[in-house]
Write an enzyme that holds these catalytic residues in place. Structure first.
Site, PDB file in Angstrom:
ATOM      1  N   TRP A 245       0.801  -1.211  -0.076  1.00  0.00           N
ATOM      2  CA  TRP A 245      -0.097  -0.026  -0.020  1.00  0.00           C
ATOM      3  C   TRP A 245       0.922   1.125   0.034  1.00  0.00           C
ATOM      4  CZ3 TRP A 245      -1.776   2.639   4.890  1.00  0.00           C
ATOM      5  CH2 TRP A 245      -2.686   3.962   4.625  1.00  0.00           C
TER       6      TRP A 245
ATOM      7  N   ASP B  25      -1.228  -6.026   9.369  1.00  0.00           N
ATOM      8  CA  ASP B  25      -2.084  -4.966   8.909  1.00  0.00           C
ATOM      9  C   ASP B  25      -3.367  -5.578   8.440  1.00  0.00           C
ATOM     10  OD1 ASP B  25      -3.414  -2.662   8.088  1.00  0.00           O
ATOM     11  OD2 ASP B  25      -1.933  -2.146   6.687  1.00  0.00           O
TER      12      ASP B  25
ATOM     13  N   LYS C 166     -13.243  -0.555   5.586  1.00  0.00           N
ATOM     14  CA  LYS C 166     -13.611  -1.451   4.456  1.00  0.00           C
ATOM     15  C   LYS C 166     -14.743  -2.362   4.785  1.00  0.00           C
ATOM     16  CE  LYS C 166     -10.209   0.040   1.752  1.00  0.00           C
ATOM     17  NZ  LYS C 166      -9.496   0.878   2.482  1.00  0.00           N
TER      18      LYS C 166
END
Length: 455
Positions: free
Chosen positions: A143, A225, A261
């Protein structure tokens, strides 16, 4: 200096380049083309292409409104967030019966979504942990914000191979293992718990076990993560496999958890940081120091998102409703993957496209070259990152054929251009082949592997 002198204290400040993801959205918003498609932003969209508020979130908002001003208010939260939130979120990610949860050896704080959790980890590690842990290994690619977060906190960022470019769309497992074996003992390793961003390529369960064994042997500290639990496969437990595996193997670890999300709470900035310690006393000490990191950074976390998460996780009915919606969301993304792959295969688009359905999560690492991505944006008004990453949530039955036709056009055009370039070049025999021609063949071969996986 004031403006009256004709100079400014800010006159030497250069304008920073725009963030590639936010810049993509900005270009999309300014485009007036009727068929424009935004595949840059990592946010779920409905089949109609609209932002989605989950029904369980709507119901939670209504319940919260009933008690607003009594049991729910707008006072400051505590530095580390509500105790109930800690218990609920620990159970969600580690399992409610996990020994680390029941014995209290996890230090947890509410954070500003996953990004904020990562930044708090980085500051904590830089301030309190041994110098060996200031070395952090991240996947290549990862990311876009990961490297910046760690670098600005003063950590030394190193990369391990992840995406195999010689066998497109697959995990470079051997390269990853070799890099981890070469890491400094005691270093930290960032791991995407599920639905790797941007590639969508995850290790198998067996590969996760081997990764954990190497990290155990090298005394490497995991920084997990987790941004997509439940959204990747539709199962909260399946998507927590890697986290629970490392926990079961006795690792001390950091775990960053986001609800952007999987609950659609993007703008609420609700996340958690969990630090798994060996004892409850250690967890108590770690928590006290985490608070001292947070206090001068943002003082205390926002309450609304925390209340929503507690409302949903704290009710069996709401929790089950959320699980059902997660399954629906995951299934829609899986359907889009299937439609995109079948559409490209049906058109005979150069290359193989099985990687689209082999990957998992919100994103697909298409393998399209930067030139192809730029052509998609300029000629077809399809906005994506120039790395070739697309957010599948931006596709639906109303625009999937346009996407297929557009990708087919840019890939076929690139293929024809390369073929014409080769045909126009003199092709000496192998004995006469010049260094320049050999280089041209090599470049073409690499570009075909980047764009046409079957080549």
């Amino acid at each position: 200096m004031g403006s009256s002198s004709g100079t400014s204290a800010f006159q030497n400040i250069a304008e920073a380049p725009i963030d590639p993801i936010l810049g993509t959205t900005q270009m999309f918003n300014e485009d007036t083309h009727p068929q424009k498609v935004n595949l840059g932003v990592g946010a779920y969209r409905t089949e109609e292409g609209k932002p989605h508020v989950l029904n369980c979130v709507r119901a939670a908002e209504e319940e919260m409104l009933k008690v607003l001003g009594t049991s729910i208010n707008k006072e400051y939260s505590t530095i580390d967030g509500p105790p109930e939130l800690k218990k609920m979120t620990q159970a969600l990610v580690f399992g409610k019966d996990a020994e680390a949860v029941t014995t209290g050896r996890i230090a947890s704080v509410q954070a500003l979504s996953g990004t904020g959790a990562l930044r708090v980890v980085a500051e904590f590690v830089k301030t309190h942990m041994p110098a060996t842990m200031h070395e952090i290994w991240v996947s290549d690619p990862t990311w876009g914000n990961h490297n910046t977060i760690f670098a600005v906190s003063g950590l030394i960022v190193k990369t391990y191979p992840y995406y195999d470019k010689t066998a497109p769309r697959s995990l470079n497992f051997d390269g990853m293992i070799a890099a981890l074996k070469g890491a400094t003992p005691g270093a930290m390793v960032l791991l995407h718990a599920c639905a790797h961003n941007p590639t969508g390529v995850d290790p198998t369960e067996e590969q996760w076990k081997q990764i954990a064994e190497v990290m155990k042997e090298k005394q490497l500290t995991p920084l997990m993560d987790s941004a997509y639990q439940g959204y990747a496969s539709g199962s909260l437990d399946k998507d927590a496999f890697a986290i629970r595996l490392f926990l079961s193997m006795g690792f001390e670890m950091f775990m960053c958890q986001s609800f952007a999300k999987n609950l659609g709470l993007y703008g609420e900035r609700i996340g958690m940081l969990h630090v798994v310690c060996n004892t409850a006393d250690q967890a108590k000490a770690v928590l006290s120091q985490l608070k001292l990191v947070i206090r001068p950074m943002y003082s205390s976390p926002p309450k609304h998102g925390a209340e929503l998460v507690m409302q949903i996780l704290g009710s069996d009915e709401s929790f089950q409703a959320w699980q059902a919606e997660l399954t629906e969301m995951a299934n829609r993304i899986l359907e889009v993957r299937d439609l995109l792959r079948k559409g490209l295969e049906a058109k005979g688009t150069p290359g193989t496209w099985n990687h689209i359905t082999d990957q998992i999560g919100m994103f697909s690492f298409t393998g399209l070259s930067q030139a192809m991505c730029e052509r998609l944006i300029k000629e077809h008004h399809i906005y994506l990152l120039k790395s070739g990453r697309i957010s599948l949530a931006g596709l639906n039955k109303g625009n999937i054929q346009y996407m297929v036709d557009s990708v087919d056009e840019v890939v076929a055009t690139a293929h024809r251009t390369h073929m014409l370039q080769l045909q126009s070049s003199a092709a000496p025999t192998s004995e006469q082949e010049t260094g320049q021609f050999a280089l041209e063949r090599s470049v073409f071969h690499e570009s075909r592997h980047a764009c046409f996986p079957s080549a």
